[in-house]
Structure formats: C-alpha cells, structure tokens
Design a protein around this motif. Structure first.
Motif, PDB file in Angstrom:
ATOM      1  N   UNK A   1      41.533  37.064  44.994  1.00  0.00           N
ATOM      2  CA  UNK A   1      42.407  35.995  44.515  1.00  0.00           C
ATOM      3  C   UNK A   1      42.541  36.035  42.998  1.00  0.00           C
ATOM      4  N   UNK A   2      41.480  36.409  42.309  1.00  0.00           N
ATOM      5  CA  UNK A   2      41.563  36.584  40.855  1.00  0.00           C
ATOM      6  C   UNK A   2      42.613  37.635  40.508  1.00  0.00           C
ATOM      7  N   UNK A   3      42.573  38.741  41.235  1.00  0.00           N
ATOM      8  CA  UNK A   3      43.506  39.820  40.948  1.00  0.00           C
ATOM      9  C   UNK A   3      44.945  39.406  41.232  1.00  0.00           C
ATOM     10  N   UNK A   4      45.144  38.621  42.289  1.00  0.00           N
ATOM     11  CA  UNK A   4      46.490  38.137  42.596  1.00  0.00           C
ATOM     12  C   UNK A   4      47.040  37.282  41.457  1.00  0.00           C
ATOM     13  N   UNK A   5      46.193  36.404  40.926  1.00  0.00           N
ATOM     14  CA  UNK A   5      46.635  35.552  39.813  1.00  0.00           C
ATOM     15  C   UNK A   5      46.878  36.380  38.568  1.00  0.00           C
ATOM     16  N   UNK A   6      45.993  37.343  38.307  1.00  0.00           N
ATOM     17  CA  UNK A   6      46.176  38.222  37.154  1.00  0.00           C
ATOM     18  C   UNK A   6      47.489  38.996  37.260  1.00  0.00           C
ATOM     19  N   UNK A   7      47.777  39.518  38.445  1.00  0.00           N
ATOM     20  CA  UNK A   7      49.032  40.254  38.644  1.00  0.00           C
ATOM     21  C   UNK A   7      50.238  39.349  38.434  1.00  0.00           C
ATOM     22  N   UNK A   8      50.119  38.091  38.865  1.00  0.00           N
ATOM     23  CA  UNK A   8      51.204  37.125  38.705  1.00  0.00           C
ATOM     24  C   UNK A   8      51.495  36.836  37.237  1.00  0.00           C
ATOM     25  N   UNK A   9      50.434  36.818  36.420  1.00  0.00           N
ATOM     26  CA  UNK A   9      50.580  36.350  35.040  1.00  0.00           C
ATOM     27  C   UNK A   9      50.688  37.461  34.004  1.00  0.00           C
ATOM     28  N   UNK A  10      50.493  38.706  34.429  1.00  0.00           N
ATOM     29  CA  UNK A  10      50.399  39.785  33.442  1.00  0.00           C
ATOM     30  C   UNK A  10      51.698  40.023  32.674  1.00  0.00           C
ATOM     31  N   UNK A  11      52.823  39.565  33.232  1.00  0.00           N
ATOM     32  CA  UNK A  11      54.078  39.709  32.496  1.00  0.00           C
ATOM     33  C   UNK A  11      54.271  38.620  31.449  1.00  0.00           C
ATOM     34  N   UNK A  12      53.390  37.613  31.486  1.00  0.00           N
ATOM     35  CA  UNK A  12      53.476  36.516  30.520  1.00  0.00           C
ATOM     36  C   UNK A  12      52.470  36.657  29.387  1.00  0.00           C
ATOM     37  N   UNK A  13      51.308  37.211  29.699  1.00  0.00           N
ATOM     38  CA  UNK A  13      50.248  37.288  28.694  1.00  0.00           C
ATOM     39  C   UNK A  13      49.222  38.329  29.115  1.00  0.00           C
ATOM     40  N   UNK A  14      48.257  38.583  28.245  1.00  0.00           N
ATOM     41  CA  UNK A  14      47.148  39.483  28.594  1.00  0.00           C
ATOM     42  C   UNK A  14      46.120  38.702  29.409  1.00  0.00           C
ATOM     43  N   UNK A  15      45.607  39.330  30.457  1.00  0.00           N
ATOM     44  CA  UNK A  15      44.656  38.675  31.350  1.00  0.00           C
ATOM     45  C   UNK A  15      43.476  39.605  31.601  1.00  0.00           C
ATOM     46  N   UNK A  16      42.281  39.050  31.501  1.00  0.00           N
ATOM     47  CA  UNK A  16      41.050  39.768  31.856  1.00  0.00           C
ATOM     48  C   UNK A  16      40.339  38.949  32.929  1.00  0.00           C
ATOM     49  N   UNK A  17      39.852  39.594  33.973  1.00  0.00           N
ATOM     50  CA  UNK A  17      39.190  38.861  35.053  1.00  0.00           C
ATOM     51  C   UNK A  17      37.705  39.207  35.124  1.00  0.00           C
ATOM     52  N   UNK A  18      36.921  38.194  35.513  1.00  0.00           N
ATOM     53  CA  UNK A  18      35.482  38.356  35.739  1.00  0.00           C
ATOM     54  C   UNK A  18      35.134  37.682  37.058  1.00  0.00           C
ATOM     55  N   UNK A  19      34.586  38.434  37.983  1.00  0.00           N
ATOM     56  CA  UNK A  19      34.224  37.867  39.280  1.00  0.00           C
ATOM     57  C   UNK A  19      32.713  37.685  39.365  1.00  0.00           C
ATOM     58  N   UNK A  20      32.278  36.437  39.329  1.00  0.00           N
ATOM     59  CA  UNK A  20      30.866  36.100  39.503  1.00  0.00           C
ATOM     60  C   UNK A  20      30.762  34.665  39.974  1.00  0.00           C
ATOM     61  N   UNK A  21      29.615  34.314  40.509  1.00  0.00           N
ATOM     62  CA  UNK A  21      29.326  32.948  40.945  1.00  0.00           C
ATOM     63  C   UNK A  21      28.569  32.260  39.818  1.00  0.00           C
ATOM     64  N   UNK A  22      29.079  31.145  39.316  1.00  0.00           N
ATOM     65  CA  UNK A  22      28.437  30.484  38.174  1.00  0.00           C
ATOM     66  C   UNK A  22      27.013  30.042  38.489  1.00  0.00           C
ATOM     67  N   UNK A  23      26.661  29.956  39.784  1.00  0.00           N
ATOM     68  CA  UNK A  23      25.291  29.599  40.147  1.00  0.00           C
ATOM     69  C   UNK A  23      24.302  30.711  39.826  1.00  0.00           C
ATOM     70  N   UNK A  24      24.796  31.918  39.680  1.00  0.00           N
ATOM     71  CA  UNK A  24      23.954  33.101  39.444  1.00  0.00           C
ATOM     72  C   UNK A  24      23.868  33.336  37.942  1.00  0.00           C
ATOM     73  N   UNK A  25      22.770  32.907  37.343  1.00  0.00           N
ATOM     74  CA  UNK A  25      22.638  32.989  35.889  1.00  0.00           C
ATOM     75  C   UNK A  25      22.709  34.433  35.387  1.00  0.00           C
ATOM     76  N   UNK A  26      22.078  35.349  36.089  1.00  0.00           N
ATOM     77  CA  UNK A  26      22.071  36.739  35.628  1.00  0.00           C
ATOM     78  C   UNK A  26      23.456  37.365  35.715  1.00  0.00           C
ATOM     79  N   UNK A  27      24.170  37.100  36.808  1.00  0.00           N
ATOM     80  CA  UNK A  27      25.524  37.641  36.947  1.00  0.00           C
ATOM     81  C   UNK A  27      26.466  37.027  35.911  1.00  0.00           C
ATOM     82  N   UNK A  28      26.293  35.734  35.666  1.00  0.00           N
ATOM     83  CA  UNK A  28      27.114  35.056  34.659  1.00  0.00           C
ATOM     84  C   UNK A  28      26.878  35.663  33.284  1.00  0.00           C
ATOM     85  N   UNK A  29      25.608  35.821  32.925  1.00  0.00           N
ATOM     86  CA  UNK A  29      25.276  36.397  31.620  1.00  0.00           C
ATOM     87  C   UNK A  29      25.790  37.829  31.491  1.00  0.00           C
ATOM     88  N   UNK A  30      25.598  38.620  32.533  1.00  0.00           N
ATOM     89  CA  UNK A  30      26.041  40.023  32.490  1.00  0.00           C
ATOM     90  C   UNK A  30      27.545  40.113  32.302  1.00  0.00           C
TER      91      UNK A  30
END
Length: 251
Positions: A39-68
């Motif tokens: 779903x992140x990629x779908x939104x990024x693809x939708x918006x890439x003609x309007x602006x630059x988009x970078x996506x990060x997929x992680x669960x905010x509950x996971x401190x290590x994944x969030x930090x990484x």
C-alpha cells in the motif's frame, strides 16, 4: 525555494494517506511510513508525479526496525522538517474488568511507545538545526474519557501529555509542536476497533456526517503554513453533529 521534507507515520490509509496527498500538492517532499509495503508503494506511485517520495516499511512498535529505517535514510532525506506522528489504533471496546491484555498492549505500544520511538530518531536532527515542526495526532479521547474507552483513552491522554512536554523541552530550539485531536473521523478506525466486523463498525457513523480524513489533512496543512512566529499548539476538531466525546446528534 527548497521543498520541506515531511515524514508521515501511518501513511497507508485514513488521515495519513489524505495528508500525504495534500502535502504532495503543496510543495512538500514526503517520507511515507507504514507496515503495509504494497500500500505504501501504491501511494508513492500515485504521488510521484507531484513530488519526490521515499517510503519506509516498518511497524512503529518495533523499536529496532524503526531506528534502523530512520537512521539509514539517504543523506538527502535526513533533514526532516516536519514530523507527523499519525500512526495509532484502537483495539476493542470492553469495560476494564473484561479487557483483553493483547488489546491493551497494542494500544500502548502503537499509540505511545511508537510515537516515542519515531520521535527519538527525528528530534535530534531538528535540535541540531534548531528548526522543525512536530504534529502529534491525538484524539478527543485524550481530552475526555468515555465508558469502555479506558486504555485507549489513557493512551491518547499520554499523547496529549507528551505533546505538551515536547513543546516545553523543544521551545529553546525554536521547534514548533502541535497536537491535533479529532472527534469522529470516518476511517478504518472502527473496523480495527471491532476487529474486522464491518457491519458493527458502520453503525458508528450512521445518522450524521462524520469528519473525513481530508478534513484533518486540511488542518495539518493550515498549521504548517502558519507564519514562523505562530504555532497552533492545541486543536480539537469535531464534526458539527458532535458535542463531546460521547454526544452525537443523529437523525
């Protein structure tokens, strides 16, 4: 003029997705964060003609994944100007005596600890540059307790307290901190709260016109466009039919 970089958590649906779409049209570069990579990629693809988009997929509950994820941003994405702590959920609507511990853990881990984990990674860059704007999406449940709200309300009261504490601690650095506390917004919120029961969830918004995610996005954009000397510190927004956390005029 250089575009400001805005990081949005919970960007795959609801308020987060609506905010991403609106900011993309208003000269922001976007870092979109969420658990659902497709779903992140779908939104990024939708918006890439309007602006630059970078996506990060992680669960905010996971401190290590969030930090990484946040520590390994490309160099030209590290100077985050705006942090929108939007990720949050309600799980269950049980009285305290029959509450489910897994639901309690999920709400505290996402709504409180997740907000802290993300903020911990972003704030040092803001303090180093002595500028930035943090917007924490709370809830009317963080202002008023209602029956069976118990732990969800407690988690959102914590968001309100953290927002006030952030504003005080970051004041010497010139960083703006805003709390936005919506009432009833028609999103996936109730479906999650009722654990996928769409029929039960649909009754929450019957008989009146609830807020839409874009209504909250409009408020977010307004706060970000305020003059440098102005901060909208604490905002509560209801649909017209709502009078309090537990009062709604239905037809």
């Amino acid at each position: 003029m250089t575009k400001r970089i805005a990081l949005i958590t919970g960007a795959t649906s609801g308020i987060g997705a609506a905010t991403a779409r609106l900011l993309a049209k208003n000269d922001f570069k976007l870092i979109l964060c969420g658990r659902r990579a497709e779903r992140l990629q779908l939104i990024a693809d939708e918006l890439k003609n309007l602006t630059e988009v970078h996506t990060l997929s992680f669960d905010v509950r996971d401190q290590q994944a969030t930090a990484k994820g946040l520590q390994n941003l490309p160099a030209d994405w590290k100077a985050i100007d705006v942090l929108i702590n939007n990720a949050g959920n309600a799980h269950g609507l049980d009285p305290i005596q029959t509450g489910v511990i897994a639901d309690w853990d999920a709400m505290i881990d996402i709504n409180v600890k997740g907000l802290l984990y993300v903020s911990k990674e972003v704030i040092p860059g803001m303090t180093d540059r002595r500028q930035g704007h943090i917007i924490n999406i709370g809830s009317i449940a963080g202002k008023e307790v209602y029956p069976n709200g118990n732990v969800y309300c407690a988690s959102k009261f914590a968001v309100d307290a953290l927002t006030k504490g952030m504003r005080m601690d970051l004041n010497p650095f010139g960083i703006k901190v805003t709390g936005i506390h919506p009432g009833m917004v028609e999103t996936e919120f109730s479906v999650v709260r009722f654990k996928g029961d769409e029929e039960k969830a649909s009754t929450v918004y019957k008989g009146f016109e609830p807020l839409k995610p874009v209504d909250i996005a409009d408020v977010i954009l307004y706060t970000l466009q305020a003059p440098a000397h102005v901060v909208l510190a604490d905002i509560t927004i209801f649909p017209t039919a709502q009078g309090s956390a537990s009062m709604v005029k239905r037809s």
